[in-house]
Structures are given as structure tokens and as C-alpha cells.
Design a protein around this motif. Structure first.
Motif, PDB file in Angstrom:
ATOM      1  N   VAL A 238       0.854  -1.182   0.000  1.00 19.97           N
ATOM      2  CA  VAL A 238       0.000   0.000   0.000  1.00 19.97           C
ATOM      3  C   VAL A 238       0.894   1.239   0.000  1.00 19.97           C
ATOM      4  O   VAL A 238       1.825   1.354   0.800  1.00 19.97           O
ATOM      5  CB  VAL A 238      -0.910   0.027   1.241  1.00 19.97           C
ATOM      6  CG1 VAL A 238      -1.680   1.342   1.322  1.00 19.97           C
ATOM      7  CG2 VAL A 238      -1.874  -1.163   1.234  1.00 19.97           C
ATOM      8  N   VAL A 239       0.626   2.135  -0.917  1.00 19.33           N
ATOM      9  CA  VAL A 239       1.392   3.384  -0.977  1.00 19.33           C
ATOM     10  C   VAL A 239       0.632   4.434  -0.173  1.00 19.33           C
ATOM     11  O   VAL A 239      -0.427   4.901  -0.576  1.00 19.33           O
ATOM     12  CB  VAL A 239       1.567   3.850  -2.441  1.00 19.33           C
ATOM     13  CG1 VAL A 239       2.373   5.143  -2.494  1.00 19.33           C
ATOM     14  CG2 VAL A 239       2.264   2.765  -3.257  1.00 19.33           C
ATOM     15  N   ILE A 240       1.173   4.778   0.989  1.00 17.46           N
ATOM     16  CA  ILE A 240       0.418   5.659   1.884  1.00 17.46           C
ATOM     17  C   ILE A 240       0.495   7.123   1.480  1.00 17.46           C
ATOM     18  O   ILE A 240      -0.065   7.986   2.164  1.00 17.46           O
ATOM     19  CB  ILE A 240       0.835   5.479   3.354  1.00 17.46           C
ATOM     20  CG1 ILE A 240       2.331   5.738   3.528  1.00 17.46           C
ATOM     21  CG2 ILE A 240       0.477   4.078   3.832  1.00 17.46           C
ATOM     22  CD1 ILE A 240       2.773   5.726   4.978  1.00 17.46           C
TER      23      ILE A 240
ATOM     24  N   ARG B 175      -3.698   8.089  -3.400  1.00 14.34           N
ATOM     25  CA  ARG B 175      -5.057   8.530  -3.140  1.00 14.34           C
ATOM     26  C   ARG B 175      -5.874   7.483  -2.386  1.00 14.34           C
ATOM     27  O   ARG B 175      -6.787   7.816  -1.645  1.00 14.34           O
ATOM     28  CB  ARG B 175      -5.772   8.871  -4.449  1.00 14.34           C
ATOM     29  CG  ARG B 175      -5.294  10.132  -5.122  1.00 14.34           C
ATOM     30  CD  ARG B 175      -6.237  10.551  -6.248  1.00 14.34           C
ATOM     31  NE  ARG B 175      -5.670  11.621  -7.045  1.00 14.34           N
ATOM     32  CZ  ARG B 175      -4.890  11.442  -8.099  1.00 14.34           C
ATOM     33  NH1 ARG B 175      -4.587  10.212  -8.478  1.00 14.34           N
ATOM     34  NH2 ARG B 175      -4.422  12.464  -8.774  1.00 14.34           N
ATOM     35  N   MET B 176      -5.582   6.185  -2.613  1.00  9.03           N
ATOM     36  CA  MET B 176      -6.400   5.153  -1.983  1.00  9.03           C
ATOM     37  C   MET B 176      -6.312   5.221  -0.469  1.00  9.03           C
ATOM     38  O   MET B 176      -7.307   5.066   0.230  1.00  9.03           O
ATOM     39  CB  MET B 176      -5.993   3.766  -2.484  1.00  9.03           C
ATOM     40  CG  MET B 176      -7.075   2.720  -2.329  1.00  9.03           C
ATOM     41  SD  MET B 176      -8.516   3.150  -3.346  1.00  9.03           S
ATOM     42  CE  MET B 176      -9.663   1.882  -2.832  1.00  9.03           C
ATOM     43  N   TRP B 177      -5.103   5.441   0.044  1.00  8.91           N
ATOM     44  CA  TRP B 177      -4.952   5.571   1.499  1.00  8.91           C
ATOM     45  C   TRP B 177      -5.609   6.867   1.985  1.00  8.91           C
ATOM     46  O   TRP B 177      -6.204   6.899   3.065  1.00  8.91           O
ATOM     47  CB  TRP B 177      -3.473   5.542   1.876  1.00  8.91           C
ATOM     48  CG  TRP B 177      -3.230   5.534   3.358  1.00  8.91           C
ATOM     49  CD1 TRP B 177      -2.600   6.482   4.089  1.00  8.91           C
ATOM     50  CD2 TRP B 177      -3.630   4.510   4.294  1.00  8.91           C
ATOM     51  NE1 TRP B 177      -2.583   6.135   5.420  1.00  8.91           N
ATOM     52  CE2 TRP B 177      -3.201   4.929   5.567  1.00  8.91           C
ATOM     53  CE3 TRP B 177      -4.309   3.303   4.172  1.00  8.91           C
ATOM     54  CZ2 TRP B 177      -3.427   4.167   6.721  1.00  8.91           C
ATOM     55  CZ3 TRP B 177      -4.531   2.540   5.315  1.00  8.91           C
ATOM     56  CH2 TRP B 177      -4.102   2.970   6.567  1.00  8.91           C
ATOM     57  N   ALA B 178      -5.536   7.909   1.188  1.00 13.10           N
ATOM     58  CA  ALA B 178      -6.216   9.159   1.552  1.00 13.10           C
ATOM     59  C   ALA B 178      -7.731   8.937   1.615  1.00 13.10           C
ATOM     60  O   ALA B 178      -8.417   9.498   2.464  1.00 13.10           O
ATOM     61  CB  ALA B 178      -5.870  10.253   0.550  1.00 13.10           C
ATOM     62  N   ARG B 179      -8.257   8.112   0.683  1.00 11.05           N
ATOM     63  CA  ARG B 179      -9.688   7.803   0.714  1.00 11.05           C
ATOM     64  C   ARG B 179     -10.062   7.088   2.000  1.00 11.05           C
ATOM     65  O   ARG B 179     -11.116   7.340   2.587  1.00 11.05           O
ATOM     66  CB  ARG B 179     -10.062   6.950  -0.499  1.00 11.05           C
ATOM     67  CG  ARG B 179      -9.967   7.679  -1.832  1.00 11.05           C
ATOM     68  CD  ARG B 179     -10.241   6.747  -3.004  1.00 11.05           C
ATOM     69  NE  ARG B 179     -10.086   7.427  -4.278  1.00 11.05           N
ATOM     70  CZ  ARG B 179      -9.296   7.043  -5.267  1.00 11.05           C
ATOM     71  NH1 ARG B 179      -8.571   5.938  -5.128  1.00 11.05           N
ATOM     72  NH2 ARG B 179      -9.226   7.718  -6.385  1.00 11.05           N
ATOM     73  N   LEU B 180      -9.192   6.179   2.434  1.00 16.74           N
ATOM     74  CA  LEU B 180      -9.473   5.488   3.695  1.00 16.74           C
ATOM     75  C   LEU B 180      -9.452   6.467   4.861  1.00 16.74           C
ATOM     76  O   LEU B 180     -10.342   6.440   5.723  1.00 16.74           O
ATOM     77  CB  LEU B 180      -8.442   4.376   3.917  1.00 16.74           C
ATOM     78  CG  LEU B 180      -8.629   3.592   5.223  1.00 16.74           C
ATOM     79  CD1 LEU B 180      -8.352   2.113   5.008  1.00 16.74           C
ATOM     80  CD2 LEU B 180      -7.730   4.119   6.347  1.00 16.74           C
ATOM     81  N   LEU B 181      -8.452   7.320   4.912  1.00 15.52           N
ATOM     82  CA  LEU B 181      -8.359   8.280   6.010  1.00 15.52           C
ATOM     83  C   LEU B 181      -9.584   9.187   6.053  1.00 15.52           C
ATOM     84  O   LEU B 181     -10.105   9.509   7.130  1.00 15.52           O
ATOM     85  CB  LEU B 181      -7.087   9.122   5.876  1.00 15.52           C
ATOM     86  CG  LEU B 181      -5.745   8.377   6.001  1.00 15.52           C
ATOM     87  CD1 LEU B 181      -4.593   9.349   5.806  1.00 15.52           C
ATOM     88  CD2 LEU B 181      -5.636   7.673   7.334  1.00 15.52           C
ATOM     89  N   SER B 182     -10.068   9.586   4.884  1.00 17.46           N
ATOM     90  CA  SER B 182     -11.247  10.448   4.856  1.00 17.46           C
ATOM     91  C   SER B 182     -12.506   9.669   5.237  1.00 17.46           C
ATOM     92  O   SER B 182     -13.465  10.247   5.763  1.00 17.46           O
ATOM     93  CB  SER B 182     -11.413  11.072   3.473  1.00 17.46           C
ATOM     94  OG  SER B 182     -11.647  10.079   2.497  1.00 17.46           O
ATOM     95  N   SER B 183     -12.505   8.352   4.983  1.00 21.09           N
ATOM     96  CA  SER B 183     -13.653   7.521   5.330  1.00 21.09           C
ATOM     97  C   SER B 183     -13.739   7.260   6.828  1.00 21.09           C
ATOM     98  O   SER B 183     -14.819   7.268   7.417  1.00 21.09           O
ATOM     99  CB  SER B 183     -13.572   6.192   4.571  1.00 21.09           C
ATOM    100  OG  SER B 183     -14.547   5.278   5.038  1.00 21.09           O
ATOM    101  N   THR B 184     -12.581   7.025   7.455  1.00 21.80           N
ATOM    102  CA  THR B 184     -12.577   6.675   8.879  1.00 21.80           C
ATOM    103  C   THR B 184     -12.410   7.895   9.783  1.00 21.80           C
ATOM    104  O   THR B 184     -12.736   7.824  10.971  1.00 21.80           O
ATOM    105  CB  THR B 184     -11.413   5.716   9.184  1.00 21.80           C
ATOM    106  OG1 THR B 184     -10.169   6.363   8.863  1.00 21.80           O
ATOM    107  CG2 THR B 184     -11.537   4.439   8.368  1.00 21.80           C
ATOM    108  N   SER B 185     -11.876   8.969   9.236  1.00 16.24           N
ATOM    109  CA  SER B 185     -11.529  10.175  10.017  1.00 16.24           C
ATOM    110  C   SER B 185     -10.400   9.927  11.005  1.00 16.24           C
ATOM    111  O   SER B 185     -10.190  10.708  11.938  1.00 16.24           O
ATOM    112  CB  SER B 185     -12.753  10.720  10.777  1.00 16.24           C
ATOM    113  OG  SER B 185     -13.726  11.157   9.872  1.00 16.24           O
ATOM    114  N   GLN B 186      -9.664   8.828  10.838  1.00 15.64           N
ATOM    115  CA  GLN B 186      -8.541   8.562  11.729  1.00 15.64           C
ATOM    116  C   GLN B 186      -7.387   9.479  11.381  1.00 15.64           C
ATOM    117  O   GLN B 186      -7.265   9.957  10.251  1.00 15.64           O
ATOM    118  CB  GLN B 186      -8.090   7.103  11.613  1.00 15.64           C
ATOM    119  CG  GLN B 186      -7.370   6.769  10.310  1.00 15.64           C
ATOM    120  CD  GLN B 186      -7.060   5.293  10.161  1.00 15.64           C
ATOM    121  OE1 GLN B 186      -7.959   4.458  10.051  1.00 15.64           O
ATOM    122  NE2 GLN B 186      -5.773   4.960  10.165  1.00 15.64           N
ATOM    123  N   PRO B 187      -6.501   9.731  12.343  1.00 14.08           N
ATOM    124  CA  PRO B 187      -5.338  10.580  12.048  1.00 14.08           C
ATOM    125  C   PRO B 187      -4.274   9.804  11.285  1.00 14.08           C
ATOM    126  O   PRO B 187      -4.239   8.581  11.320  1.00 14.08           O
ATOM    127  CB  PRO B 187      -4.841  10.960  13.446  1.00 14.08           C
ATOM    128  CG  PRO B 187      -5.257   9.824  14.323  1.00 14.08           C
ATOM    129  CD  PRO B 187      -6.573   9.339  13.760  1.00 14.08           C
TER     130      PRO B 187
END
Length: 481
Positions: free
Chosen positions: A430-432, A435-447
Motif C-alpha cells: 500500500v502506498v500511503i 489517493r487510496m490511502w487518503a480515501r481510507l483516512l477520509s472515510s474513517t476520520s482517523q489521524p
């Protein structure tokens, strides 16, 4: 036995930056091989197809996103049936072996190799090597026919059994030679494909007319170049069911925490995709993205914030995440050379319980779910069954056309023949910074968790400005395609 391939890459350079990373062919080291008309031209199933055969010069681009001045870049040979074949059907003696861990779809691949050889090319002699690579020299074989494999795709696991490591190349090739086998289909992960590359080298060294074909298998989706590995979609679907169960448990108790550990030794794809699919996850932890527990910006602080705001929380953690924080690191490896990991799920569960009960004096109800072996053992989903069918058929077409020393897989949606060295050169991660990881962060709202060092330095400098939430440099991976 060494696992290094000595073959030089077969590179063809064309105009405008075009590069074909070709795969070996039997004619490269066996001169004057006869060819035969492809039986598919007389096959009723293909009678309605406008173009039976793939053009010899057809290739697939590795990178599909281009700019107007982008060079044409790296290409791979397109998979599919060729007009001329290098084996007569009655002379083919094929074998299939499965190695490494279990994965949904193994039986589907086995079934379709057998059926493709039989129905498309009229091949009657197919052996199943039982028990992984060791089965070659322990004489464990079973005869495979369309009838015997008819319904195996409805079962999980592999009817051929499997094992990890512990094989000797020369013994395997001796067995192949003694049995008169001339097509070898090897289904397995990166370690298995490295072994397949060495087996191919020994076969080439002996000048044997034997096609060696790899079919990449990894439930973690950590094989590079190909779009994804078979079994991955099934794993994500089943992982989502475990997350749903964790969510039900978490929402049913005061300060409920559902913790799910998913597969992902070095790559967090299952955890990431299951998290995005679920929409019930509040925090996803993967090997590629460093995190820490205590202090400002740490996991404990985030858990407390979520519990106070929502009253419950769901955490997904990949098995390889946070291993550097476990107190007793294991330097042992399994037979395939993989580092033995500690159970990070149990470890982090206890850490969370201890922190909130002893330090925060806060009552929590934590439920830990580990569905690993349930996921590995189930039959493949409909989409994976289709994928496995196309993989197997592409592998058979390549072997019959005389290609060898290659693995097969989809590249930008088209099936291609890929040199072993490209599959074995690195792990897909996974390339953090993608965009895919950014999509996850925006979905979970985790830091995006800061490193402890950054937090300490920030505190010592007594800065009042907003902290820098840039991801750790040592968490970066190579750009994915």
C-alpha cells in the motif's frame, strides 16, 4: 538450494521509448522445434469467434496513465492462443502443483487448467502433484480429469494439498524428467514463484522441452505488476463480515470496542479495502503506515476521543502492523522464509485494556475477532471464479504456444505473460502517499499518526502552531504502477 535466477532478461527495444519485457520460449534454447496447427481452429467453442488467435506482436502496457509526451514505456507479451503450437495434444503430459498457504480459488484454478487442456487442446494426461514441491520426489501424484475435478471449485483449500519450502531443485527436475512431464503449472506466492524460476533454469540447463508456468497466488495481494491476485476479492468480502460482527458487538455495549485482525504480513491491502467497503471502521492499522500507542496524537488518545463522542469503536489491524513495537521480537522464519510474526491482535487488545482500566480508570468492553483461517479456507466468490478461469486458460495457451519461465496475470485489465524476475523483484505494498490511502483516512476520520520523535521535539520546542501530520518517511513504498 539457492533461489536466484541466472537468466538475463529478454528485452526488446522499439521506437518512441517502447520496451517489451519478453518471456522465454522453448525455441530460445532448443533449436529446430517443430510447430503444429492450433487445435482451437477446429474447436466448436471458438467457431463463432471473429479472431481465434492473438497476434504475435500484441503487447500490454504496464502503465496505462500517460501524458501526451510520455514514452510508450514497458510492455508485456499479451496472453492468449497462438496460431501455431509447440506441443501435439497426444504428447502433452502436464502436471499441477499448489504450494504455500491456502487461498480462495486454488481449486478453481486447478479445475480450469485440467478442463482447458482437455476441452480446448485435447490433452488427456494431467497429473496432480500432492503436497506441494515435496510431492515431486515423494512420488505423491493423482490423475486429474474433467470428471474428477468437476465440482472442486465449490470447496475451499486445495485438493492437491500444499506445503511450504523444503524442496530440492535437482530432485524435482529429475522427477519431471523421469515421468516424461513436459508442462508444469505451479500455483503459489512469491516464494513459490522464486522456486519456479530456479526449476525453469535447471530445465533450461538440461535442454528439456518442458514449459514451466507460474500462476501467482497470494491472498495479501502483495505480488507486483499484476492488477490483483486471485482470492483477494473473496478475502475482502469475508473480512467485511467479520467487521460487521465487530461493529454489532461494539455498538451493543457501553464503550464497546470491536477489534478485527486481518491478513497482511507486509501489505495491508485486505485491511484497507475491507475498511473502505465496510464504512463501520474507525481506525485501520497496516504495516506500511507507522503508528504508536501513547502520548499526544497516539492511538490511545484517538480511541478515547471516539468513545467519548460515539460510545463505540471498531479497529481493524493487519497482522504485520506494529510488529516493531512488540517487546519480544522473533527472528525465526517459516519454511518459506517468511518471518514468524507475533499475534499483534492479542497484544494490542491487552495494551488497550490495560491502558483504559489502569491508567484512565475507564470501563471498556473489547471484543477481539481473528477470522484469518475462516477467510483462507472458504471457496472463492463469483468474481474470483471468473478471474481464476481466465488465469488458468491464459496459462494453458502460453504453455501450448511454447512460452516458458513466465507467470500470468492481468495488467491493466488485460492478461499478460510476465517474466519471473518481475514478479519476484519486490513486494506490492500500500502506498500511503497515494489517493487510496487518503480515501481510507477520509472515510474513517482517523489521524495519520505522528512519530513519537516528532511529538517530543514539537513539545520541547513549545510550538503552538498546528503539528505537521506528514507521514513517516520510512513508511513510504515504491509507487504502485
Amino acid at each position: 538450494m539457492g533461489l536466484e535466477s541466472n537468466s538475463m532478461p529478454k528485452i526488446v527495444i522499439g521506437d518512441f521509448g517502447y520496451t517489451l519485457e519478453d518471456v522465454p520460449h522453448l525455441s530460445d534454447f532448443i533449436p529446430d522445434l517443430p510447430t503444429y496447427p492450433n487445435p482451437l481452429q477446429d474447436n466448436p467453442a471458438y467457431s463463432a469467434v471473429r479472431q481465434y488467435f492473438v497476434d504475435y506482436d500484441d503487447t500490454i502496457a504496464q502503465n496505462i496513465v500517460v501524458h501526451k509526451d510520455t514514452p510508450r514505456g514497458i510492455h508485456f507479451r499479451r496472453a492468449g492462443p497462438r496460431q501455431r503450437v509447440y506441443f501435439e495434444s497426444d504428447d502433452v503430459h502436464a502436471c499441477i502443483v499448489t504450494c504455500g498457504g491456502l487461498c480462495p480459488g486454488l481449486n478453481t484454478v486447478i479445475r480450469e487448467i485440467v478442463c482447458s487442456l482437455n476441452y480446448m487442446y485435447g490433452v488427456k494426461s494431467v497429473l496432480g502433484i500432492h503436497g506441494g514441491y515435496k510431492g515431486f520426489y515423494s512420488k505423491n501424484t493423482i490423475s486429474l480429469t474433467p470428471k474428477s475435478v468437476n465440482d472442486i471449485h465449490k470447496r475451499g483449500g486445495t485438493i492437491l494439498g500444499t506445503s511450504r519450502g523444503g524442496y530440492e531443485t535437482k530432485k524435482i527436475v529429475d522427477s519431471i524428467q523421469d515421468r516424461g512431464i513436459n508442462q508444469v503449472y505451479i500455483i503459489g506466492g512469491d516464494g513459490t514463484q522464486k522456486g519456479a524460476a530456479v526449476i525453469f533454469e535447471e530445465i533450461k540447463k538440461r535442454g528439456l522441452k518442458v514449459a514451466v508456468v507460474g500462476i501467482p497466488k497470494t491472498i495479501d495481494n502483495d505480488i507486483p505488476v499484476i492488477d490483483k491476485s486471485f482470492g483477494f476479492d473473496t478475502a475482502v468480502e469475508e473480512a467485511e463480515r467479520a467487521i460487521n460482527a465487530a461493529h454489532v458487538e461494539a455498538t451493543s455495549f457501553e464503550n464497546g470496542i470491536g477489534l478485527v485482525k486481518l491478513m497482511g504480513r507486509y501489505s495491508g491491502f485486505i485491511a484497507m479495502y475491507a475498511t473502505i467497503a465496510s464504512r463501520d471502521v474507525d481506525c485501520c492499522l497496516i504495516p506500511e503506515s507507522p503508528f504508536y500507542l501513547e502520548g499526544r496524537g497516539g492511538l490511545f488518545e484517538y480511541i478515547e476521543k471516539r468513545l467519548k463522542e460515539f460510545g463505540h469503536m471498531v479497529i481493524v489491524i493487519a497482522e504485520g502492523a506494529g510488529q516493531e513495537m512488540l517487546s519480544e521480537s522473533l527472528n525465526q522464519k517459516d519454511a518459506s522464509g517468511n518471518k514468524l510474526l507475533q499475534d499483534v491482535g492479542l497484544w494490542i487488545s491487552q495494551k488497550i485494556k490495560d491502558h483504559f482500566s489502569k491508567e484512565r480508570k475507564m470501563t471498556i468492553n473489547l471484543k477481539y475477532i481473528d477470522p484469518t483461517y475462516m477467510i483462507r479456507a472458504i471457496p472463492s466468490s463469483a468474481s474470483d471464479n471468473v478471474y481464476c478461469t481466465l488465469l488458468a486458460q491464459s496459462a494453458v495457451h502460453g504453455a501450448m504456444a511454447g512460452y516458458t519461465g513466465f507467470t500470468v496475470g492481468p495488467v491493466n485489465g488485460r492478461y499478460a505473460y510476465i517474466p519471473f524476475h518481475r514478479i519476484n523483484e519486490r513486494q506490492n505494498k500500500v502506498v500511503i502517499t497515494d489517493r487510496m490511502w487518503a480515501r481510507l483516512l477520509s472515510s474513517t476520520s482517523q489521524p495519520s499518526f505522528l512519530s513519537t520523535k516528532d511529538v517530543v521535539e514539537d513539545s520541547m520546542d513549545d510550538k503552538k502552531e498546528t503539528p505537521n501530520y506528514a507521514l513517516l518517511e520510512n513508511g513510504f513504498a515504491d509507487a504502485h504502477k
